[in-house]
Design an enzyme around this catalytic site. Structure first.
Site, PDB file in Angstrom:
ATOM      1  N   ARG A  33      -1.443  -0.657  -8.379  1.00 51.56           N
ATOM      2  CA  ARG A  33      -2.841  -0.322  -8.031  1.00 51.56           C
ATOM      3  C   ARG A  33      -2.926   1.211  -8.095  1.00 51.56           C
ATOM      4  O   ARG A  33      -2.151   1.897  -7.430  1.00 51.56           O
ATOM      5  CB  ARG A  33      -3.198  -0.776  -6.624  1.00 51.56           C
ATOM      6  N   ASP A  46       0.846  -1.206   0.000  1.00 52.61           N
ATOM      7  CA  ASP A  46       0.000   0.000   0.000  1.00 52.61           C
ATOM      8  C   ASP A  46       0.875   1.248   0.000  1.00 52.61           C
ATOM      9  O   ASP A  46       2.027   1.219   0.444  1.00 52.61           O
ATOM     10  CB  ASP A  46      -0.858   0.042   1.278  1.00 52.61           C
TER      11      ASP A  46
HETATM   12  C1  FAD Z   1      -8.872  -1.238  -3.143  1.00 48.77           C
HETATM   13  C2  FAD Z   1      -8.427   0.095  -2.650  1.00 48.77           C
HETATM   14  C3  FAD Z   1      -7.167   0.239  -2.109  1.00 48.77           C
HETATM   15  C4  FAD Z   1      -6.713   1.484  -1.684  1.00 48.77           C
HETATM   16  N1  FAD Z   1      -5.417   1.630  -1.256  1.00 48.77           N
HETATM   17  C5  FAD Z   1      -4.960   2.854  -0.955  1.00 48.77           C
HETATM   18  C6  FAD Z   1      -3.588   3.075  -0.657  1.00 48.77           C
HETATM   19  O1  FAD Z   1      -2.752   2.160  -0.676  1.00 48.77           O
HETATM   20  N2  FAD Z   1      -3.198   4.337  -0.352  1.00 48.77           N
HETATM   21  C7  FAD Z   1      -4.080   5.397  -0.336  1.00 48.77           C
HETATM   22  O2  FAD Z   1      -3.675   6.538  -0.080  1.00 48.77           O
HETATM   23  N3  FAD Z   1      -5.392   5.213  -0.593  1.00 48.77           N
HETATM   24  C8  FAD Z   1      -5.844   3.982  -0.902  1.00 48.77           C
HETATM   25  N4  FAD Z   1      -7.173   3.808  -1.216  1.00 48.77           N
HETATM   26  C9  FAD Z   1      -8.153   4.909  -0.945  1.00 48.77           C
HETATM   27  C10 FAD Z   1      -8.260   5.861  -2.114  1.00 48.77           C
HETATM   28  O3  FAD Z   1      -7.059   6.575  -2.257  1.00 48.77           O
HETATM   29  C11 FAD Z   1      -9.418   6.851  -1.913  1.00 48.77           C
HETATM   30  O4  FAD Z   1      -9.228   7.567  -0.752  1.00 48.77           O
HETATM   31  C12 FAD Z   1     -10.784   6.204  -1.859  1.00 48.77           C
HETATM   32  O5  FAD Z   1     -10.874   5.094  -2.711  1.00 48.77           O
HETATM   33  C13 FAD Z   1     -11.860   7.213  -2.283  1.00 48.77           C
HETATM   34  O6  FAD Z   1     -11.638   7.620  -3.612  1.00 48.77           O
HETATM   35  P1  FAD Z   1     -12.570   7.195  -4.829  1.00 48.77           P
HETATM   36  O7  FAD Z   1     -11.681   6.833  -5.965  1.00 48.77           O
HETATM   37  O8  FAD Z   1     -13.511   6.154  -4.417  1.00 48.77           O
HETATM   38  O9  FAD Z   1     -13.277   8.548  -5.288  1.00 48.77           O
HETATM   39  P2  FAD Z   1     -13.996   9.722  -4.529  1.00 48.77           P
HETATM   40  O10 FAD Z   1     -14.005  10.865  -5.480  1.00 48.77           O
HETATM   41  O11 FAD Z   1     -13.457   9.936  -3.155  1.00 48.77           O
HETATM   42  O12 FAD Z   1     -15.457   9.160  -4.370  1.00 48.77           O
HETATM   43  C14 FAD Z   1     -16.287   8.882  -5.477  1.00 48.77           C
HETATM   44  C15 FAD Z   1     -17.601   8.285  -4.997  1.00 48.77           C
HETATM   45  O13 FAD Z   1     -17.349   7.022  -4.406  1.00 48.77           O
HETATM   46  C16 FAD Z   1     -18.142   6.824  -3.266  1.00 48.77           C
HETATM   47  N5  FAD Z   1     -17.282   6.772  -2.055  1.00 48.77           N
HETATM   48  C17 FAD Z   1     -15.966   7.062  -1.990  1.00 48.77           C
HETATM   49  N6  FAD Z   1     -15.496   6.871  -0.741  1.00 48.77           N
HETATM   50  C18 FAD Z   1     -16.541   6.460  -0.013  1.00 48.77           C
HETATM   51  C19 FAD Z   1     -16.703   6.118   1.357  1.00 48.77           C
HETATM   52  N7  FAD Z   1     -15.694   6.143   2.227  1.00 48.77           N
HETATM   53  N8  FAD Z   1     -17.930   5.725   1.769  1.00 48.77           N
HETATM   54  C20 FAD Z   1     -18.977   5.688   0.906  1.00 48.77           C
HETATM   55  N9  FAD Z   1     -18.889   6.021  -0.403  1.00 48.77           N
HETATM   56  C21 FAD Z   1     -17.690   6.402  -0.842  1.00 48.77           C
HETATM   57  C22 FAD Z   1     -19.090   8.008  -3.196  1.00 48.77           C
HETATM   58  O14 FAD Z   1     -20.238   7.683  -3.927  1.00 48.77           O
HETATM   59  C23 FAD Z   1     -18.292   9.089  -3.891  1.00 48.77           C
HETATM   60  O15 FAD Z   1     -19.120  10.089  -4.420  1.00 48.77           O
HETATM   61  C24 FAD Z   1      -7.612   2.596  -1.721  1.00 48.77           C
HETATM   62  C25 FAD Z   1      -8.887   2.465  -2.268  1.00 48.77           C
HETATM   63  C26 FAD Z   1      -9.288   1.246  -2.753  1.00 48.77           C
HETATM   64  C27 FAD Z   1     -10.646   1.152  -3.382  1.00 48.77           C
END
Ligand code: FAD
Length: 306
Positions: free
Chosen positions: A183, A131
């Site tokens: 990722r 990560d």
């Molecule tokens: C499999 C996976 C691994 C990850 N690993 C890392 C990592 O190693 N390092 C790191 O910094 N980040 C990591 N993340 C987190 C990532 O960086 C984001 O903070 C997170 O995924 C929210 O971004 P988004 O792309 O969903 O878009 P956003 O623009 O934040 O959200 C888009 C839409 O998704 C939905 N959504 C997003 N978050 C939520 C929530 N918490 N609850 C409910 N609905 C939500 C909502 O409908 C929102 O409008 C990971 C995420 C995933 C999915």
């Protein structure tokens, strides 16, 4: 109104962490995002995820560990997780954090600990994803990953890049030269504007550009997002370029957009769910609230309902 930055700030407060994790009452709030405290509970959650047509990635919650003994306990936990995956035949790999393995104490310690887990995964034909954490450790994380990737294969260990960082397009190009499995996510930490795009529009634009670079590379990458706009852009690009569905996977977090997870799996895409478990849930949980402060009301409502 509680802001994203305030929630991310609270996620790092040690005092609050100790307070929250001590009371069973708070634990109940977390069940939407965290699969339980034990490996067995996580295995049960993954069985159900597999049943829905998705694969998984185990995440033993812990980060910013500052005792060497605790980092060794983290290694033992992951060795046990890999053994459980083998014995239960669930479809899952593992995700690790280098600060969980001692990156804040000593880089060599983090490298040695991570190496042990990757070696065990290789012996069990599994895969370890490193990560990505805050920008203060981005370079150190990439350096350790490059060492691991030098010793192990493309399908043994992979890395994460965050589209909110200004440096990410360059990092993606460098990682593809190795090559490495990446990722791509947006990024979950509070970063200053010098290192990260403050405007969501730029984060999204960078996400699409890096996604296109990754999908065109011929390497199997993970497109990690719940954002329908990012997903649509990925599907459209793959269709336009004739990139087959099995050439990449979508990834989402446990408990978030389960409907979309199932829809993508039904549409024939590879879908992996990241499954966090363990006692140290506080910082992870607070970052999930920060991404969508409306979640505070959601968890409170469920809590009051019993
Ligand atoms: C499999 C996976 C691994 C990850 N690993 C890392 C990592 O190693 N390092 C790191 O910094 N980040 C990591 N993340 C987190 C990532 O960086 C984001 O903070 C997170 O995924 C929210 O971004 P988004 O792309 O969903 O878009 P956003 O623009 O934040 O959200 C888009 C839409 O998704 C939905 N959504 C997003 N978050 C939520 C929530 N918490 N609850 C409910 N609905 C939500 C909502 O409908 C929102 O409008 C990971 C995420 C995933 C999915």
């Amino acid at each position: 109104m509680i802001t994203r930055s305030a929630l991310i700030y609270l996620s790092g407060r040690e005092g609050l962490k100790d307070f929250a994790t001590r009371f069973a009452l708070f634990k109940k709030l977390t069940t939407r995002f965290i699969a339980g405290e034990s490996i067995d509970e996580a295995v049960a959650a993954i069985r159900e995820i597999n049943h829905r047509g998705c694969s998984a990635s185990f995440d033993h919650l812990n980060e910013s560990v500052n005792s060497e003994a605790e980092t060794e306990a983290e290694v033992r936990e992951y060795l046990e997780v890999l053994q459980h995956i083998d014995e239960t035949h669930i479809d899952s790999n593992v995700s690790i954090k280098l600060t969980q393995f001692g990156l804040d104490i000593d880089r060599e310690l983090a490298y040695r600990n991570a190496r042990q887990v990757v070696a065990e995964a290789v012996s069990r034909h599994n895969f370890v994803r490193v990560d990505m954490e805050g920008s203060n450790v981005t370079q150190a994380t990439l350096d350790i990953f490059k060492r691991l990737r030098g010793e192990f294969g493309l399908n043994d260990v992979g890395i994460v890049l965050q589209s909110y960082l200004r440096r990410t397009m360059d990092d993606a190009k460098e990682m593809l030269k190795i090559p490495a499995r990446i990722r791509l996510c947006k990024g979950a930490y509070d970063e200053p504007p010098e290192v990260a795009f403050p405007d969501k529009h730029d984060v999204d634009e960078n996400y699409v550009q890096v996604m296109q670079l990754l999908l065109s590379s011929g390497v199997y990458h993970g497109i990690a997002t719940h954002d329908p706009k990012m997903i649509d852009a990925t599907v459209a690009f793959a269709q336009r370029e004739g990139i087959p569905k099995e050439a990449f996977e979508f990834q989402m977090l446990y408990g978030i957009r389960r409907d979309l997870q199932e829809q993508l799996a039904r549409d024939g895409y590879n879908m992996r769910v990241y499954v966090p478990y363990g006692k140290h849930w506080y910082p992870y949980f607070m970052r999930r609230l920060a991404e969508r402060p409306a979640n505070i009301w959601f968890v409170m409502k469920n809590f009051l309902k019993g």
